[in-house]
Structure formats: structure tokens, C-alpha cells
Design an enzyme around this catalytic site. Structure first.
Site, PDB file in Angstrom:
ATOM      1  N   SER A 142       0.852  -1.192   0.000  1.00  0.00           N
ATOM      2  CA  SER A 142       0.000   0.000   0.000  1.00  0.00           C
ATOM      3  C   SER A 142       0.887   1.240   0.000  1.00  0.00           C
ATOM      4  O   SER A 142       2.060   1.181   0.406  1.00  0.00           O
ATOM      5  CB  SER A 142      -0.863   0.027   1.267  1.00  0.00           C
ATOM      6  OG  SER A 142      -1.559   1.254   1.386  1.00  0.00           O
ATOM      7  N   TYR A 155      -1.854   0.175  10.986  1.00  0.00           N
ATOM      8  CA  TYR A 155      -2.075  -0.283   9.601  1.00  0.00           C
ATOM      9  C   TYR A 155      -0.830   0.041   8.759  1.00  0.00           C
ATOM     10  O   TYR A 155      -0.343  -0.815   8.001  1.00  0.00           O
ATOM     11  CB  TYR A 155      -3.323   0.362   8.989  1.00  0.00           C
ATOM     12  CG  TYR A 155      -3.524  -0.052   7.543  1.00  0.00           C
ATOM     13  CD1 TYR A 155      -3.838  -1.381   7.222  1.00  0.00           C
ATOM     14  CD2 TYR A 155      -3.352   0.848   6.488  1.00  0.00           C
ATOM     15  CE1 TYR A 155      -3.978  -1.781   5.892  1.00  0.00           C
ATOM     16  CE2 TYR A 155      -3.502   0.459   5.163  1.00  0.00           C
ATOM     17  CZ  TYR A 155      -3.813  -0.858   4.871  1.00  0.00           C
ATOM     18  OH  TYR A 155      -3.955  -1.251   3.553  1.00  0.00           O
TER      19      TYR A 155
HETATM   20  P1  NDP Z   1     -11.685  -5.847   0.708  1.00  0.00           P
HETATM   21  O1  NDP Z   1     -12.161  -5.650   2.096  1.00  0.00           O
HETATM   22  O2  NDP Z   1     -12.628  -5.586  -0.404  1.00  0.00           O
HETATM   23  O3  NDP Z   1     -11.079  -7.319   0.540  1.00  0.00           O
HETATM   24  C1  NDP Z   1     -10.305  -7.916   1.547  1.00  0.00           C
HETATM   25  C2  NDP Z   1     -10.156  -9.391   1.238  1.00  0.00           C
HETATM   26  O4  NDP Z   1      -9.294  -9.989   2.223  1.00  0.00           O
HETATM   27  C3  NDP Z   1     -11.461 -10.135   1.280  1.00  0.00           C
HETATM   28  O5  NDP Z   1     -11.525 -11.030   0.199  1.00  0.00           O
HETATM   29  C4  NDP Z   1     -11.418 -10.903   2.589  1.00  0.00           C
HETATM   30  O6  NDP Z   1     -12.098 -12.138   2.429  1.00  0.00           O
HETATM   31  C5  NDP Z   1      -9.906 -11.139   2.751  1.00  0.00           C
HETATM   32  N1  NDP Z   1      -9.533 -11.301   4.157  1.00  0.00           N
HETATM   33  C6  NDP Z   1      -9.596 -10.359   5.125  1.00  0.00           C
HETATM   34  N2  NDP Z   1      -9.223 -10.878   6.304  1.00  0.00           N
HETATM   35  C7  NDP Z   1      -8.925 -12.190   6.069  1.00  0.00           C
HETATM   36  C8  NDP Z   1      -8.503 -13.250   6.899  1.00  0.00           C
HETATM   37  N3  NDP Z   1      -8.310 -13.084   8.216  1.00  0.00           N
HETATM   38  N4  NDP Z   1      -8.296 -14.465   6.336  1.00  0.00           N
HETATM   39  C9  NDP Z   1      -8.507 -14.648   5.017  1.00  0.00           C
HETATM   40  N5  NDP Z   1      -8.893 -13.671   4.180  1.00  0.00           N
HETATM   41  C10 NDP Z   1      -9.119 -12.463   4.697  1.00  0.00           C
HETATM   42  O7  NDP Z   1     -10.405  -4.887   0.565  1.00  0.00           O
HETATM   43  P2  NDP Z   1      -9.387  -4.634  -0.657  1.00  0.00           P
HETATM   44  O8  NDP Z   1      -9.700  -5.475  -1.808  1.00  0.00           O
HETATM   45  O9  NDP Z   1      -9.305  -3.174  -0.842  1.00  0.00           O
HETATM   46  O10 NDP Z   1      -8.024  -5.090   0.032  1.00  0.00           O
HETATM   47  C11 NDP Z   1      -7.165  -6.075  -0.507  1.00  0.00           C
HETATM   48  C12 NDP Z   1      -5.730  -5.723  -0.162  1.00  0.00           C
HETATM   49  O11 NDP Z   1      -5.406  -4.470  -0.748  1.00  0.00           O
HETATM   50  C13 NDP Z   1      -5.454  -5.589   1.330  1.00  0.00           C
HETATM   51  O12 NDP Z   1      -4.206  -6.172   1.615  1.00  0.00           O
HETATM   52  C14 NDP Z   1      -5.387  -4.077   1.531  1.00  0.00           C
HETATM   53  O13 NDP Z   1      -4.597  -3.724   2.629  1.00  0.00           O
HETATM   54  C15 NDP Z   1      -4.770  -3.664   0.225  1.00  0.00           C
HETATM   55  N6  NDP Z   1      -4.952  -2.270  -0.140  1.00  0.00           N
HETATM   56  C16 NDP Z   1      -6.199  -1.745  -0.292  1.00  0.00           C
HETATM   57  C17 NDP Z   1      -6.343  -0.411  -0.655  1.00  0.00           C
HETATM   58  C18 NDP Z   1      -7.672   0.254  -0.763  1.00  0.00           C
HETATM   59  O14 NDP Z   1      -7.719   1.507  -0.776  1.00  0.00           O
HETATM   60  N7  NDP Z   1      -8.776  -0.481  -0.892  1.00  0.00           N
HETATM   61  C19 NDP Z   1      -5.166   0.433  -0.920  1.00  0.00           C
HETATM   62  C20 NDP Z   1      -3.907  -0.224  -0.703  1.00  0.00           C
HETATM   63  C21 NDP Z   1      -3.818  -1.526  -0.363  1.00  0.00           C
HETATM   64  P3  NDP Z   1     -13.007 -12.849   3.529  1.00  0.00           P
HETATM   65  O15 NDP Z   1     -13.657 -11.788   4.356  1.00  0.00           O
HETATM   66  O16 NDP Z   1     -13.953 -13.692   2.721  1.00  0.00           O
HETATM   67  O17 NDP Z   1     -12.021 -13.677   4.291  1.00  0.00           O
HETATM   68  C1  8X3 Z   2      -5.153   1.506   1.774  1.00  0.00           C
HETATM   69  C2  8X3 Z   2      -4.894   2.906   1.388  1.00  0.00           C
HETATM   70  O1  8X3 Z   2      -4.552   5.245   2.328  1.00  0.00           O
HETATM   71  O2  8X3 Z   2      -6.509   4.041   3.055  1.00  0.00           O
HETATM   72  O3  8X3 Z   2      -3.979   0.839   2.043  1.00  0.00           O
HETATM   73  O4  8X3 Z   2      -4.352   3.420   3.862  1.00  0.00           O
HETATM   74  S1  8X3 Z   2      -5.078   3.951   2.723  1.00  0.00           S
END
Ligand code: NDP
Ligand code: 8X3
Length: 254
Positions: A142, A155
Site C-alpha cells: 500500500s 495499519y
Molecule cells: P476488501 O475488504 O474488499 O477485501 C479484503 C479481502 O481480504 C477479502 O476477500 C477478505 O475475504 C480477505 N480477508 C480479510 N481478512 C482475512 C482473513 N483473516 N483471512 C482470510 N482472508 C481475509 O479490501 P481490498 O480489496 O481493498 O483489500 C485487498 C488488499 O489491498 C489488502 O491487503 C489491503 O490492505 C490492500 N490495499 C487496499 C487499498 C484500498 O484503498 N482499498 C489500498 C492499498 C492496499 P473474507 O472476508 O472472505 O475472508
Molecule cells: C489503503 C490505502 O490510504 O486508506 O492501504 O491506507 S489507505
């Protein structure tokens, strides 16, 4: 230059957001899939939808449970063992609060899922890649792993750890035919903020108000670029921001 064509990818966090978009893009490109998450109904629906395009196997585990992770990988059917791409995507932010007020359970969740979970999945999958002396691990980091922002210390720490792990894994694995990359997104509108704010949809929506955020498909597109480079090319990391974002806390709201 001939592009690399991956054949089988394991994606964690495939039930939502970025992981789901990666699954859909890879299926459309003919890449077989091992899709992981905890929400079984979503895994079932995804398998039904994508099985028309490619072979799909689903695994239900919490990445915090090292034994469950190992058991799921150990019980992969033979046709799903030749994993050549691992996308360590599962993760979330939990809470947004000054460090002195933040909840210990939220800290535990972020460290256990974003950092230890990534390690547990990698530990289980690496032997499969080492056996074939080939593979590509893509860690979803991220911008929060590059810049700390107020109220996000833990985070951000978890994503700084992902950055360090990406570098260290690359150093340990590059001589064994395994590429390690990081894709580091800025603001992407997914379920991320809904999870961070514990289901408060109004607060979650405000994060993206007045800007044109990234969508999950933008990051899927980036991951596809990273994993299709020719074998002599490793994209070490990519930072991908919406045009309306210049830094973690510098966002152009209209
Ligand atoms: P979502 O919440 O849409 O997706 C998160 C996914 O992670 C879900 O599929 C969830 O599946 C899975 N997950 C969460 N906790 C667990 C767990 N304990 N065990 C197994 N699976 C888990 O968020 P995003 O798609 O945005 O996030 C995906 C990645 O991208 C993360 O690592 C996040 O930090 C990163 N990210 C996101 C950004 C954003 O702005 N959205 C920016 C930068 C990075 P389920 O609940 O079915 O287990
Ligand atoms: C997710 C992006 O800026 O919300 O990693 O932390 S931010």
C-alpha cells in the site's frame, strides 16, 4: 519480447475487491485459479462463475491460522499444485484512531492478518514453487507502506512490514527462480473502508467523496502487467495512485 504466460495462480482475499478483480481478470486470460477467503458463499459463487472459463479450486481458511493454511495447501488436488503465481492480497485496515486511543483487538487483527497471514501463506506455498524452481510472489502492499499517516500507525506499520518482507523474500528467493514483487495501491474503492469503519457505510463512502478513486480492476490490471513480464524481468514494486491523490494525505476533493 515474448511475454510470460502464467498457468496457475493462488489468490488470497479473492472474495472481494482487489482479489476478486484479479481472479476475474486472470480467469479471462486463461489462468487456472486457487481462490481463497473465509466467506464460503462468495467462494462458491465465484467458482460457479469462473469455472466456465478455467479450472477453479477454492480454499476456505483464515490466514491467521497457520495450521489451517498449511492443511489447505497440503490438500490441494494434484492439478492445482503447480502454482506459479501467489498473490498475497488478503488484508484490511481495522479502525482509524490515534495510537493512544486505538483498540488492541484492531492492532492484533492488522498485524496477524496483513503480516503474519502473508507469511503463513507464503511459507505453505513456497515449497511448491521451490520444487519447480519457478514462481512469482506478488504482495499487495500500500501507499501506507511507504508513508505513515495520522491515526493509521498500526495499519501503516503492517504495510511497512509487507514492504520489508517483499524486499527480504526477493533477496532470499531470487537465486531459486522465484520473483517477488509488490504492488502498492493508493485509494481504491472496495469493501476496505467498510471493514475499517466496522460496517459504517456512510463513513466508508466519505473516504472517496469528491474524488475519482481507483477501482479494483485498475490494480488487477497492474498485477497482470507484473506477472506477464518476460522471465528475465522482475518489477520490484509499483506504486499506483488515483490521479486525484498525490500522497497519503494529499487528495484533491472537488
Ligand atoms: P476488501 O475488504 O474488499 O477485501 C479484503 C479481502 O481480504 C477479502 O476477500 C477478505 O475475504 C480477505 N480477508 C480479510 N481478512 C482475512 C482473513 N483473516 N483471512 C482470510 N482472508 C481475509 O479490501 P481490498 O480489496 O481493498 O483489500 C485487498 C488488499 O489491498 C489488502 O491487503 C489491503 O490492505 C490492500 N490495499 C487496499 C487499498 C484500498 O484503498 N482499498 C489500498 C492499498 C492496499 P473474507 O472476508 O472472505 O475472508
Ligand atoms: C489503503 C490505502 O490510504 O486508506 O492501504 O491506507 S489507505
Amino acid at each position: 519480447m515474448a511475454k510470460h504466460k502464467p498457468t496457475l495462480a493462488l489468490i488470497t482475499g479473492a472474495t472481494s475487491g482487489i482479489g476478486l478483480a484479479i481472479a476475474e481478470l486472470l480467469a479471462s486470460e486463461g489462468v487456472s485459479l486457487v481462490l481463497c477467503g473465509r466467506r464460503q458463499d462468495r467462494l462458491n459463487a465465484l467458482r460457479t462463475k469462473l469455472s466456465d472459463q478455467v479450472p477453479v479450486h477454492t480454499c476456505n481458511f483464515d490466514v491467521r491460522d497457520a495450521q489451517a493454511v498449511q492443511a489447505a495447501i497440503d490438500s490441494l488436488p494434484a492439478a492445482f499444485c503447480h502454482i506459479d503465481v501467489l498473490v498475497n492480497n488478503a488484508g484490511n485496515a481495522h479502525g482509524l484512531a490515534p495510537v493512544e486511543q486505538a483498540d488492541i483487538a484492531d492492532w492484533d487483527a492488522m498485524i496477524d492478518i496483513n503480516v503474519k497471514g502473508l507469511l503463513y501463506v507464503s511459507k505453505a506455498v513456497m515449497p511448491l514453487m521451490l520444487a519447480q524452481q519457478r514462481g512469482h510472489i506478488v504482495n499487495i502492499g500500500s501507499i501506507a507502506g511507504k508513508e505513515v499517516y495520522p491515526n493509521g500507525s498500526v495499519y501503516c506499520a503492517s504495510k511497512f512490514a509487507v514492504d520489508a518482507l517483499t524486499q527480504g523474500m526477493r533477496m532470499d528467493l531470487f537465486k531459486q527462480g522465484i520473483r517477488v514483487s509488490a504492488v502498492n495501491p493508493g485509494l481504491v474503492e472496495t469493501e476496505f473502508s467498510l471493514v475499517r469503519f466496522k460496517g459504517d457505510a456512510t463513513r466508508a463512502k466519505q473516504v472517496y467523496q469528491g474524488i475519482n478513486p481507483l477501482v479494483a480492476e485498475d490494480i488487477a490490471d497492474t498485477v497482470w502487467y507484473v506477472i506477464t513480464r518476460p522471465p528475465h524481468v522482475n518489477i520490484a514494486e509499483m506504486l499506483v495512485l488515483p490521479s486525484d491523490q498525490a500522497a497519503s494525505t494529499l487528495v484533491n476533493r472537488r
